[in-house]
Write an enzyme that holds these catalytic residues in place. Sequence first.
Site, mmCIF file in Angstrom:
data_model
loop_
_atom_site.group_PDB
_atom_site.id
_atom_site.type_symbol
_atom_site.label_atom_id
_atom_site.label_comp_id
_atom_site.label_asym_id
_atom_site.label_seq_id
_atom_site.Cartn_x
_atom_site.Cartn_y
_atom_site.Cartn_z
ATOM 1 N N GLU A 98 52.952 30.715 13.701
ATOM 2 C CA GLU A 98 54.029 30.496 13.227
ATOM 3 C C GLU A 98 54.574 31.553 12.126
ATOM 4 O OE1 GLU A 98 57.220 28.787 10.629
ATOM 5 O OE2 GLU A 98 55.314 29.316 10.058
ATOM 6 N N ASP A 153 48.364 28.034 11.554
ATOM 7 C CA ASP A 153 48.059 28.977 11.015
ATOM 8 C C ASP A 153 48.372 29.195 9.528
ATOM 9 O OD1 ASP A 153 50.805 29.031 12.339
ATOM 10 O OD2 ASP A 153 50.726 31.267 11.926
HETATM 11 ZN ZN LIG Z 1 54.907 26.776 7.331
#
Ligand SMILES: [Zn+2]
Length: 378
Positions: free
Chosen positions: A145, A85
């Site tokens: 993340e 992401d």
């Molecule tokens: Zn990163």
Amino acid sequence: MSAVRSLIASRLDDVVEDLAMLVDAETPSTHPLLLSRGAAELVPWVKERWRCESATTLGDGPGAVIQVDVPGSLPGTVVLLGHLDTVFDAGTLARRPFSVRDGIARGPGVFDMKAGLVQGVHAVAALDELGVPRPSVRLLVNADEEVGSLGSRSFLVSAAAGASAVLVLEPGGVAGTVKTARKGVGLWTVTATGVAAHAGLDPEAGASAVHALAALTTHLVGSAHPSLGTTVNVGVFSGGTRPNVVADHARLEIDVRARTEAEASRVGEVLTSWRPDDDRVRVEVAGGWNRPPWSEPAPELVARARALVASLGVAFDPREVGGASDGNILAAAGLPVLDGLGASGGGAHAEHEHVVVGDLPVRVALLAGLIAGSPSAP
Ligand SMILES: [Zn+2]
């Protein structure tokens, strides 16, 4: 590892093409459809580059983790840790498409961390092509993340258990950068509910939520300890309705960074034990430590990186940084972690995000050396 460096330099166009392919698949953290399309590009590409069939997905939905395993001839398993992401919304690519000009690659997520994924995959492929013995490698890639890894963290911890090393593909800085420790990050939201009243006619009847949270702000900021690395940022402060109304609601969003567990729990305690002077104001505190402090560098990995970087003829640049990553989570799980092994470049999370293409061969060689485990390997 100079053989890996030469090999990558000789096929730099291929490497950049792989980077273009990953950047061209936009993967905002908040867009499940684009994330699954991104995963559908990533997985077959890794399997092809690694000549392996073993890819699985742990969990489902936003916390799903891609796992690709490739066996090796040496004992142990090295985990390569990355995320798919990016912080950039869908449509950023149309405005800022992938490009390479004057040796600088640009595009959404190029530095954080699509180039890191490309480097990790090419490092393993190069070792195998050159016949360099290596341990088994497990690639773990999550897709939440940038929004805190809330769904993926338990999968990351269980899939990485027992790893001989965790190499995190987060961006570096310059050719010789590694990240040896990262602060923990605590995120809190505080909401206060007071009693509204006319500020002129009837002030005593009111209980100001804004005044209460202003006091908390001063108290919290005073609890920071910059020389120990502890910082407090009240990034959002909202509340009230009109100047002549005692505010009946207010809200804070707070970011705390700490280098050690002791400091992390001290500031957490300052926040949760605070009470407003006026007991008519009700306060609710939500949040906690999103990623724990990672304060202990892994000495063997740092020493190996130092030797490898020296053998590649660039300056070693070890950094302790304030930003957290999933490396914090795996370090807290007791694993030896080295971070910041992704691209050389800058501007993470910003419009000027970029990757230095000419440093890719050195960065791949550093990763390859860390995977193979010996600075003297070819
Ligand atoms: Zn990163």
